[in-house]
Every structure is written in C-alpha cells, then in structure tokens.
Scaffold this active site. Structure first.
Site, PDB file in Angstrom:
ATOM      1  CE1 TYR A  90      -3.090   2.988   0.743  1.00  0.00           C
ATOM      2  CE2 TYR A  90      -2.127   3.182   2.979  1.00  0.00           C
ATOM      3  CZ  TYR A  90      -2.796   3.750   1.982  1.00  0.00           C
ATOM      4  OH  TYR A  90      -3.436   4.997   2.263  1.00  0.00           O
TER       5      TYR A  90
ATOM      6  CE  LYS B 180      -2.286   6.744  -1.763  1.00  0.00           C
ATOM      7  NZ  LYS B 180      -3.619   7.197  -2.486  1.00  0.00           N
TER       8      LYS B 180
END
Length: 492
Positions: free
Chosen positions: A237, A241
């Site tokens: 994640y 990002k």
C-alpha cells in the site's frame, strides 16, 4: 495563499471526484452537498462497465449509506431529484489511460466544465495484489494527471495520499515533495515503468502456465510485498502510494497540485454526525479483536505516538486546501500532513487504556448472551519476547490439542478450530501492523498549521470546515464516539 469564503467559492463550481465509493470520498461528497447545495455539479467517477452498473453502485455504496441520512432529512421529498441534479455518474476506471471513459460526450462535458479534481481513488489494503495496487495507487495518478491537463477550466487538482509514504524512518517527517525524487526512500534504481513491465510479464507467465486465479492472487500479493520491502517500504500500500507521489512530482508540469497526506483515519468527529465509519480500518481491527476477547497480547512501544485523525477533519482540510490553491494557483505543489502527532498526540498506552476502560464498562456480549471479560492487553516490547510468549502460552497447547483431537476422532474439533482461529487473528494483526507498532515518526504539519491560521485570519467558515486536532478530547472521542461507532456502523 488566499482564502476568503469557502461557501462562496463552492457555489456554482464543478468538481470531479475519483474513487467515489471510497470512505473519504463519500464523506467529501456528503459534506459538499449538505453545506453548499448550490454547487453546480459533482462528477463521480466509479469503477463500472456501464451506466447501469454505475447507478447500482451509487445507490448501494454511496447514497444508500447511513452517512447520507442528514442530507435526506434536509432535502425531504426532493432528495432524489436533488441528488441526480447535482451529481453525474461517470463509469470508468482510474487504472486505465483516459480513465477508460466510454462516453465521449460526457468526457467532453467533464473537460469543459470541471473547476477542481479531487483524486481520492485508492486501494488501502496493506497486502493488496501488486497489479491492482500499482494500477490504482501509482499509474492511476498518472492517468488522472493526464486527464486533468485536458480540463480547460481546471484551477487545482487535489491528490490524497498517506503520511506513511515516508516508509519506516522516524524522527520529524517533513511535508516535503522532494522526498520522492530520483531515488525513492534513499534506494536508487526504482523505475515505475519497469515495475509495470515486471507485473505484466509475471502475470503472462502465470497465465501461460495455467495457474489458478487463487494462486495468481497469492503470487501477486507476495510480489507486491517483496518489491515494497526491497525498496524500503513495509507494505504494498504505502509503496505504491509513494510511487504515485513520485508521478505527481514528475508529471504535473505547470498544473496547480495539492497533496494531502492523512495519518491513520478514524470515524467522524462531528459531521454529519459523530462516529460514522465504514469497515474495519487499521487500528479498528485491534479494537474489535480485543473487545471480543480474541486479543490478549500484542506488541508495541507503549510510549510511541499513534497518529490518528477523524475522517471529517481530513475532508475539511481537503476542502480548505482546495479553495486556497484554486484562488492562488502555483507552479509548484504543496504537501499537507493532516494528523495529530504534533498538535495533540496520544500514545499506544493511552489507546490501550481507552479500550480497557470502554470494554470494562460496556463489555461485548457473546452469542450465548454472556459478557466478555477483558483484562489489559499484555504488551511486549520486542518481537523475540512476543514469539516466545506465543509459543509457550498458545502454540504448544494448540499442538497438544491437535494431537488429542486426532486420537479421539475429532472430539475436540470445535475447541481446536476456535483456539486456532484466535491465534491466527493475533499473528495476522502482528504481521500487518508490526512496522507501525514501533513507529517513532512525528509528522511535521507547519504547512497545515499555516493553512489553518490563514483560513481563520481571512474569514473562512472554520466552524463548518474545522480540522484542528487540538480541539479533540481523545478519551471522550474513543469512549463515546469512535469505539461505539465501530460496533454501530462497521460491524452492522
């Protein structure tokens, strides 16, 4: 930076919102419609193959939620006509070039009318499939930027990231866009185009070998975690990002771009009502497991700061930053940390006490009608001591129970499965959250504080668009708002 009246700015404006079914996006949409019904248009980009699918998702995943009950009360019988007058559903896919828009007339309308784009599309699973996370969190940013360049009236693009793109480094973490330059996280050689090729080649190879979809999913999850840790990030994640932010830096050209980096987002503090949350988000899994008696030991630095911020404050910060930079666009882009670790910090020790106090006063009731008695979680300060404890206290007895169960023809099957499930829950939570349980970073928020002060000085409606965490009484928030909200909304 200029602000003035936020309500006045929103009147007559058209906003494109990506990731419209997401947690923050729904709160953003509800807020705009409730406080400024004279907004001209909200284009909502939803992942859907056609208009019918988009309408179905809109009804079940957006306006069908409890979140919109106050707006429904305000609008009364006009609610449906109001909603479809103000919102246009846009079937598409952020992970595809051109956002995969199929309707050329609608695309032209968006490009000619949009004043602001708010990119809230993301997959937030720590261990998401690498192909999915790369497509949405990284390449999706590129495709949104490319689309934004075609919007002739665009004044600002707000990209919502996460504070934890910093990786595992501690200390004071600055609101610094140049943190993601040629070498991300101090590790040279990261090439986003090559990551895309790597994923495509691996997928093609697995499919050619006749690998099952289930095994492909496992392989893609493992690949994401492997690439993340190789370059210095704890999970897929935050890695994807971070690469998304890198693309903002390299692809924005002369566009006015604002990056919002929230910390750990929790339930609403005040609006549209306290405690609304959707699904179990980060620390909420720990709260539920503890309350149900499935979590009696864990690891953490009890003196470390756990940086949490209510979702409505994040949305308010997005709106205020959006207005500030639309009124005075810049060739550079600015980053805002939206969190509490500087202005109103709480520690894991506080968090443990709030949970103990809540579930002592209001215990979870089991299916058999009996309350679950909780003690303070036993907290270990390092992984080695935790593993020793788990082995002696749980894994050895579990092995003995497994042997007895086999000898006695599955007589203890129910007990064994329940015991094994509890251990699995604890170990999974530890694996997912370990990098953050000893995280000692503090998120600098000088830009956010400057934005807050400017808003107050220039007469912005800060009673409506509050985002200063100093107003929060954390014990009251957890005891009377957040924990009750988890059980009322996330587990319904």
């Amino acid at each position: 930076m200029e602000l003035g009246s936020i309500m006045q700015f929103l009147e007559g404006k058209t906003v494109l919102v990506t990731g419209a079914t997401g947690f923050l996006a729904k709160i953003f949409v509800e807020k705009i419609l409730r406080v400024q019904p004279n907004v001209k248009k909200l284009f909502l980009l939803l992942r859907a193959k056609d208009s019918e699918s988009a309408i179905q998702r809109f009804r079940t995943e957006i306006i069908g939620k409890d979140l919109f009950k106050l707006l429904k009360e305000n609008q009364g019988a006009k609610f449906n006509s109001f909603v479809f007058e103000k919102m246009t559903l846009v079937p598409g896919d952020i992970s595809q070039e051109g956002l995969n828009l199929k309707d050329s007339i609608l695309e032209e309308e968006i490009c000619h009318q949009t004043d602001v784009i708010v990119n809230l599309a993301a997959t937030t699973k720590f261990d998401e499939r690498y192909d999915v996370a790369l497509g949405i969190n990284t390449l999706g940013v590129k495709y949104v930027l490319n689309f934004a360049k075609k919007c002739v009236k665009l004044r600002v693009l707000v990209h919502v990231s996460t504070a934890y793109v910093c990786g595992e480094r501690g200390g004071l973490i600055l609101e610094d866009p140049h943190r993601f330059g040629v070498s991300l996280n101090g590790v040279p050689g990261l090439d986003i185009d090559m990551e895309k090729i790597l994923v495509e080649e691996r997928l093609n190879q697995l499919q050619a070998e006749g690998t099952t979809e289930q095994d492909i999913e496992v392989e893609m999850k493992d690949l994401g975690m492997k690439r993340a840790t190789e370059y210095g990030w704890p999970n897929t994640y935050v890695f994807t990002k971070a690469m998304g932010e890198m693309l903002v830096e390299t692809s924005k050209e002369n566009m006015s771009v604002v990056v919002i980096r929230p910390t750990i987002v929790t339930s609403t503090y005040r609006e549209p009502f306290p405690g609304w949350v959707e699904g179990l988000r980060t620390i909420d899994s720990v709260v539920v497991a503890y309350g149900k008696g499935k979590l009696t030991s864990f690891m953490a630095d009890l003196d470390a700061v756990v940086d949490v911020i209510p979702a409505d404050m994040v949305v308010n910060a997005i709106i205020v930053a959006m207005v500030a930079h639309a009124n005075q666009p810049s060739d550079d882009h600015i980053i805002y940390h939206v969190g509490s670790s500087v202005r109103n910090p709480i520690t894991y020790r506080d968090f443990r006490e709030y949970n103990f106090k809540y579930f002592t006063e209001k215990p979870w009731i089991n299916k058999d009608g009996k309350p679950v008695k909780v003690d303070r979680v036993t907290v270990f300060s390092n992984l080695a001591s935790f593993r020793r404890y788990m082995f002696i206290r749980y894994l050895l007895p579990l092995k003995g129970l497994e042997v007895a169960n086999t000898i006695l023809c599955q007589y203890f099957q129910g007990i064994y499965l329940d015991f094994n499930r509890k251990i699995t829950i604890v170990m999974r939570l530890v694996d997912l959250y370990l990098p953050y349980l000893f995280f000692n970073g503090i998120f600098d928020d000088m830009n956010t504080e400057k934005l807050l002060l400017t808003a107050k000085q220039e007469g912005a409606e800060m009673n409506l668009f509050y985002f200063d965490p100093i107003i929060i009484d954390w014990e009251d928030y957890f005891m009377n708002i957040h924990i009750p909200g988890i059980f009322k909304y996330a587990l319904k």
